[in-house]
Design an enzyme around this catalytic site. Structure first.
Site, PDB file in Angstrom:
ATOM      1  N   SER A  71      12.062  -8.707 -20.089  1.00  0.00           N
ATOM      2  CA  SER A  71      12.984  -9.709 -19.731  1.00  0.00           C
ATOM      3  C   SER A  71      13.894 -10.111 -20.768  1.00  0.00           C
ATOM      4  O   SER A  71      15.113 -10.212 -20.209  1.00  0.00           O
ATOM      5  CB  SER A  71      12.175 -11.111 -19.533  1.00  0.00           C
ATOM      6  OG  SER A  71      10.620 -10.196 -18.020  1.00  0.00           O
ATOM      7  N   LYS A  74      17.456  -9.906 -19.820  1.00  0.00           N
ATOM      8  CA  LYS A  74      17.929 -10.499 -18.397  1.00  0.00           C
ATOM      9  C   LYS A  74      19.362 -11.151 -18.775  1.00  0.00           C
ATOM     10  O   LYS A  74      20.313 -12.133 -17.995  1.00  0.00           O
ATOM     11  CB  LYS A  74      17.009 -11.630 -17.887  1.00  0.00           C
ATOM     12  CG  LYS A  74      15.779 -10.852 -17.102  1.00  0.00           C
ATOM     13  CD  LYS A  74      14.814 -11.335 -17.347  1.00  0.00           C
ATOM     14  CE  LYS A  74      13.205 -10.522 -16.037  1.00  0.00           C
ATOM     15  NZ  LYS A  74      12.314 -11.246 -15.609  1.00  0.00           N
ATOM     16  N   TYR A 196      16.898  -2.174 -12.942  1.00  0.00           N
ATOM     17  CA  TYR A 196      15.783  -3.208 -13.735  1.00  0.00           C
ATOM     18  C   TYR A 196      14.841  -2.515 -14.621  1.00  0.00           C
ATOM     19  O   TYR A 196      14.753  -2.908 -16.007  1.00  0.00           O
ATOM     20  CB  TYR A 196      15.613  -3.945 -12.760  1.00  0.00           C
ATOM     21  CG  TYR A 196      14.440  -5.233 -13.041  1.00  0.00           C
ATOM     22  CD1 TYR A 196      15.066  -6.529 -13.840  1.00  0.00           C
ATOM     23  CD2 TYR A 196      13.272  -4.930 -13.080  1.00  0.00           C
ATOM     24  CE1 TYR A 196      13.567  -7.419 -14.600  1.00  0.00           C
ATOM     25  CE2 TYR A 196      12.384  -5.834 -13.538  1.00  0.00           C
ATOM     26  CZ  TYR A 196      12.663  -6.813 -14.014  1.00  0.00           C
ATOM     27  OH  TYR A 196      12.018  -8.128 -15.097  1.00  0.00           O
ATOM     28  N   TYR A 248      10.502 -18.964 -19.039  1.00  0.00           N
ATOM     29  CA  TYR A 248       9.789 -19.518 -17.861  1.00  0.00           C
ATOM     30  C   TYR A 248       9.110 -20.156 -17.065  1.00  0.00           C
ATOM     31  O   TYR A 248       9.483 -21.444 -17.465  1.00  0.00           O
ATOM     32  CB  TYR A 248       8.297 -18.007 -17.375  1.00  0.00           C
ATOM     33  CG  TYR A 248       9.178 -16.767 -17.625  1.00  0.00           C
ATOM     34  CD1 TYR A 248      10.128 -16.416 -16.640  1.00  0.00           C
ATOM     35  CD2 TYR A 248       8.800 -15.611 -18.382  1.00  0.00           C
ATOM     36  CE1 TYR A 248      10.427 -15.279 -16.632  1.00  0.00           C
ATOM     37  CE2 TYR A 248       9.158 -15.077 -18.980  1.00  0.00           C
ATOM     38  CZ  TYR A 248      10.004 -14.435 -18.036  1.00  0.00           C
ATOM     39  OH  TYR A 248      10.832 -13.394 -18.865  1.00  0.00           O
ATOM     40  N   VAL A 266       7.608  -9.626 -22.317  1.00  0.00           N
ATOM     41  CA  VAL A 266       6.420  -9.147 -21.931  1.00  0.00           C
ATOM     42  C   VAL A 266       6.049  -7.733 -23.121  1.00  0.00           C
ATOM     43  O   VAL A 266       4.990  -7.604 -23.939  1.00  0.00           O
ATOM     44  CB  VAL A 266       5.878  -8.898 -20.937  1.00  0.00           C
ATOM     45  CG1 VAL A 266       5.803 -10.427 -19.884  1.00  0.00           C
ATOM     46  CG2 VAL A 266       6.294  -7.365 -20.317  1.00  0.00           C
TER      47      VAL A 266
HETATM   48  O1  DON Z   1       9.249  -7.106 -14.749  1.00  0.00           O
HETATM   49  C1  DON Z   1       8.421  -6.791 -15.593  1.00  0.00           C
HETATM   50  O2  DON Z   1       7.505  -6.456 -15.242  1.00  0.00           O
HETATM   51  C2  DON Z   1       9.019  -6.056 -16.976  1.00  0.00           C
HETATM   52  N1  DON Z   1       9.631  -5.342 -17.054  1.00  0.00           N
HETATM   53  C3  DON Z   1      10.119  -7.991 -17.887  1.00  0.00           C
HETATM   54  C4  DON Z   1       8.683  -8.841 -17.145  1.00  0.00           C
HETATM   55  C5  DON Z   1       8.820  -9.265 -18.711  1.00  0.00           C
HETATM   56  O3  DON Z   1       9.092  -8.984 -20.140  1.00  0.00           O
HETATM   57  C6  DON Z   1       8.806 -11.499 -18.445  1.00  0.00           C
HETATM   58  N2  DON Z   1       8.752 -11.659 -19.727  1.00  0.00           N
HETATM   59  N3  DON Z   1       7.489 -12.484 -19.913  1.00  0.00           N
END
Ligand code: DON
Length: 332
Positions: A71, A74, A196, A248, A266
């Site tokens: 993320s 983003k 994405y 978040y 993540v």
């Molecule tokens: O959308 C997802 O599940 C992941 N590719 C990215 C999510 C993410 O990194 C959320 N972060 N803390």
């Protein structure tokens, strides 16, 4: 803490070493497992890196260990979308309001029917749709090139994580369909979703994140190569959204305690921007329940306190530029 071992040494390397030593003892949290390939990650690496807007790089621990940006990407794609179609058009499709909900929440602003902000998945997938509209099939190459320019080295896609995420990302696929239903994405939406998944699967290090963050801190110019990577107005808007939404449903606590615009992923990375001063990158894969790296959050807290990085700290000297408008105006 600046001289925890009493050897009379201060300086940033000593501070980083002390914080790293302290935070390394924390083995709390779990590696993300909802993407099968991420569950295979070694949970132990831990690195902290800092890049100044003057181009000096400092680090401690596993600053060169690769992980997927997730993320954290983003923030950069939002910057690219602002540049590509302008602020007003982006705002028509994605808001800038903190949602107070988890990153993968299936929800839209009830009044505007837009995703709340570009840092949650619904907003980031919409931003990917904007970049697809502008760049077509070249969109991922554009994203990779721009993130590479910010890092100052050629970044690559982690194919295994990309395939794993694309194969299992049903929740994101559901969000994609809902975005079509509210008119935020055009059909077919799969190309936006694929972009994405790919942008999340770009491989970086803590050192990369620090330098990419320093590019934002340096008003869009990469501090080591001197290259202009992002537009200054887009960088301002991106930092504002990182400050209010980047962590978040922990964003309020983060702004209160740490006080720097930031974005987590993540994969275990967190990137923080100290405007006009520093970029900070941390990497440690064990996450808390909100999806933020446990050691990363703790490192940022300590670093912010130790170096006085909070936006509203007394260490923030304010703006001589504003002062100049009031000079000689006297009291009314
Ligand atoms: O959308 C997802 O599940 C992941 N590719 C990215 C999510 C993410 O990194 C959320 N972060 N803390």
């Amino acid at each position: 803490m600046a001289d925890a071992d009493g050897d009379g040494e201060f300086g940033v390397d000593r501070i980083l070493a002390d914080i790293h030593g302290l935070v390394a003892q924390n083995t709390g949290g779990e590696v993300a497992d909802y993407i099968p390939e991420l569950s295979k990650m070694d949970p132990t690496p831990f690195g902290i890196a800092v890049t100044t807007v003057g181009g000096a790089v400092h680090g401690i621990g596993d600053t060169q260990a690769p992980f997927t940006i997730q993320s954290t990407s983003k923030a950069f794609t939002y910057c690219m979308a602002l540049e590509a179609i302008g602020r007003a058009k982006v705002l028509e499709r994605v808001g800038v309001e903190p949602s107070g909900d988890p990153f993968n929440a299936i929800e839209f602003d009830p009044v505007t029917r837009r995703p709340y902000n570009p840092m949650v998945n619904a907003g980031a997938i919409t931003v990917a749709g904007i970049l697809r509209d502008v760049h077509g099939d070249a969109a991922f190459d554009e994203v990779l090139a721009r993130l590479s320019a910010a890092a100052g080295r050629r970044l690559v896609l982690d194919e295994a994580v990309y395939r794993s995420e694309a194969a299992t990302g049903h929740r994101n696929r559901a969000i994609g369909h809902l975005l079509v239903s509210v008119g935020a994405l055009a059909e077919p939406m799969e190309p936006a979703l694929d972009l994405y998944f790919r942008q999340c699967s770009i491989s970086v290090t803590a050192r990369d994140l620090a330098t990419m963050a320093a590019t934002i801190a340096n008003m869009g110019d990469q501090p080591v190569t001197g290259r202009e990577v992002f537009d200054i107005a887009a960088v301002r808007d991106t930092q504002a959204v990182m400050f209010t939404c980047g962590m978040y449903d922990y964003s309020g606590n983060w702004a209160y305690d740490v006080g720097v615009p930031a974005k987590s992923g993540v994969g275990g990375g967190i990137m923080g921007v100290v405007n006009r001063q520093l970029g900070i990158g941390t990497f440690s894969p064990r996450l808390d329940r909100k999806g933020n790296s446990v050691r990363g959050v703790e490192s940022f807290r300590l670093l912010s306190a130790e170096l006085g990085l909070h936006a509203f700290d007394l260490t923030n000297p304010g703006s001589a530029f504003v002062d100049s408008f009031f000079a000689g105006a006297g009291r009314s």
